[in-house]
Design an enzyme around this catalytic site. Structure first.
Site, PDB file in Angstrom:
ATOM      1  N   ASP A 249       0.820  -1.216   0.000  1.00 18.72           N
ATOM      2  CA  ASP A 249       0.000   0.000   0.000  1.00 18.72           C
ATOM      3  C   ASP A 249       0.859   1.275   0.000  1.00 18.72           C
ATOM      4  OD1 ASP A 249      -2.030  -1.787   0.296  1.00 18.72           O
ATOM      5  OD2 ASP A 249      -2.875  -0.882   2.104  1.00 18.72           O
ATOM      6  N   HIS A 390       4.018  -2.261   2.865  1.00 16.78           N
ATOM      7  CA  HIS A 390       4.052  -0.914   2.280  1.00 16.78           C
ATOM      8  C   HIS A 390       5.355  -0.749   1.506  1.00 16.78           C
ATOM      9  CE1 HIS A 390       1.250  -0.754   5.636  1.00 16.78           C
ATOM     10  NE2 HIS A 390       0.623   0.184   4.948  1.00 16.78           N
TER      11      HIS A 390
HETATM   12 ZN    ZN Z   1      -2.620   3.312   3.158  1.00 15.31          ZN
END
Ligand code: ZN
Length: 433
Positions: A249, A390
């Protein structure tokens, strides 16, 4: 002796100072934080131009510190306080660059959320932040002021406070603190509360540059257009073998390129839930990512807390991201991951994409230790799991290089979210037959 050294040092610094040419870096820094009482989503540019980058970073740090001081310990029963910072970026030509930073703060202590902006206009050749004084002649100020005033009254008749306008916008350079320009127009901005009520939006007017003898030279530059054809590699997935979906993400970032390169070498793929505001900067990385068979998903435009938005604002966040991905890469995402993993009925009823969460959280935004991240992504992983990471941290890239071989050894195949869905369908069919 001493003098000689000083003289010598001076020479070196002069040489360095004169010959070191700054070049456009065009990167973006992302900070996403979720705490007991606050949500923070910050995106700001790294241009490679020191004076400009330092000024923006200093301003953002000040805003972030102030927000934390005010709201970190404010425990609201109803909801968390939110800070969102985003920016727009516009390269006028080889010499000038405009950046507008938008700041959004919401908290239940406030009567209404507030949005405001800061503008930065930079002269690359002179290494200097510009003011409107660098563009307009003093003799043109009166004419410019009356054009701005007229346009404001015409365009914003419902929200302009005329007394404030009269006092605030006078024929002085200081009246036009927020501005950007391109080869055709100068745009002037006013934040809420300056010439409008504090609950209003930012107002802006565009004044044609041709009406003035401006102090700068402006040459138009043609922008490169991108071709949309990308060769996508195909692969075979065995439905009888275990599968796992790695998802990333908040990217892309400068680490994404390394991650996709590594995954490709390992014959692995992942799904990247990206932010719309980063698509143009990382268009090459994204195109490469798609060509390797990775999937792109929508993660909103600038990481606003989506459950707080009305349907129209929510759709803007999603649609703007869909279009910029399509325009830049020719790719149409079909999956969506909500920011901060929070969903409500407005999201469920309005978004036409598959909403995808996760069942394994590596907590890579929190843990600084690579081994801890690796452990969370490799212990007790089951067939069909979706792992959250991430691609905005170096440590995540380092962790991926350990995670992939371990999961491979455990017998997993790496699939994208859409492939995972297909596999599940296929397996259901096999079961039913
Ligand atoms: Zn996010």
């Amino acid at each position: 002796m001493c003098k000689k050294i000083i003289y010598y040092l001076l020479c070196i610094s002069l040489v360095v100072g004169c010959t070191k040419k700054e070049t456009l870096e065009n990167d973006i820094n992302t900070l996403i934080e979720e705490d007991k009482n606050i949500l923070v989503g910050i995106n700001y540019p790294i241009t490679g131009f020191k004076t400009l980058d330092n000024q923006i970073r200093t301003d953002i740090e000040t805003i972030y510190d102030k927000f934390k001081n005010e709201y970190e310990n404010f425990n609201s029963i109803s909801e968390k306080s939110e800070l969102n910072i985003d920016y727009t970026y516009d390269i006028v030509n080889e010499t000038y660059i405009n950046i507008c930073v938008h700041i959004f703060v919401d908290s239940s202590t406030l009567a209404h959320p507030y949005d405001y902006m800061k503008s930065y206009v930079y002269n690359i050749k002179k290494k200097k932040l510009m003011t409107i004084k660098d563009i307009l002649e003093e003799s043109d100020l009166q004419k410019f002021t009356s054009l701005v005033t007229t346009a404001l009254i015409q365009n914003y008749s419902e929200c302009i406070l005329l007394d404030e306008l009269k006092n605030r916008v006078t024929a002085k350079y200081e009246s036009f603190e927020l501005f950007t320009f391109d080869t055709e127009t100068i745009t002037i901005y006013f934040n809420p509360g300056e010439i409008t009520a504090s609950y209003c939006d930012i107002v802006s007017v565009e004044i044609p540059i041709s009406k003035f003898n401006i102090k700068i030279e402006l040459e138009k530059e043609k922008r490169k257009s991108v071709s949309k054809e990308i060769d996508i590699q195909t692969k075979v997935i065995d439905p009888n073998q275990k599968v796992v979906a790695l998802t990333f993400d908040d990217g892309p970032s400068k680490y994404t390129k390394e991650i996709i390169k590594y995954l490709h070498e390992q014959d692995a793929v992942a799904t990247f839930f990206i932010l719309g505001n980063k698509v143009e900067i990382y268009s090459d990385t994204l195109r490469e990512s798609i060509s390797y068979g990775n999937e792109l998903g929508n993660h909103s435009y600038n990481h606003k807390w989506l459950t707080k938005l009305e349907a129209d604002e929510l759709l803007l966040q999603i649609d703007k991201t869909q279009s910029i991905i399509y325009e830049t890469t020719g790719y149409k995402p079909t999956v969506f991951r909500p920011t901060y993993g929070s969903i409500n009925s407005t999201i469920r009823n309005n978004i036409n994409l598959d909403i995808i969460l996760w069942n394994v959280d590596t907590m890579d935004w929190k843990y600084k230790s690579v081994d801890k991240i690796v452990a969370r992504a490799t212990n007790n992983i089951k067939d069909g799991d979706i792992i959250l990471m991430h691609d905005t941290y170096k440590r995540t890239y380092d962790a991926v290089k350990k995670i992939v071989p371990i999961l491979k050894k455990q017998g997993f195949q790496f699939v994208t979210i859409s492939e995972l869905k297909e596999i599940n369908l296929l397996r259901n069919e096999i079961d039913n037959n």
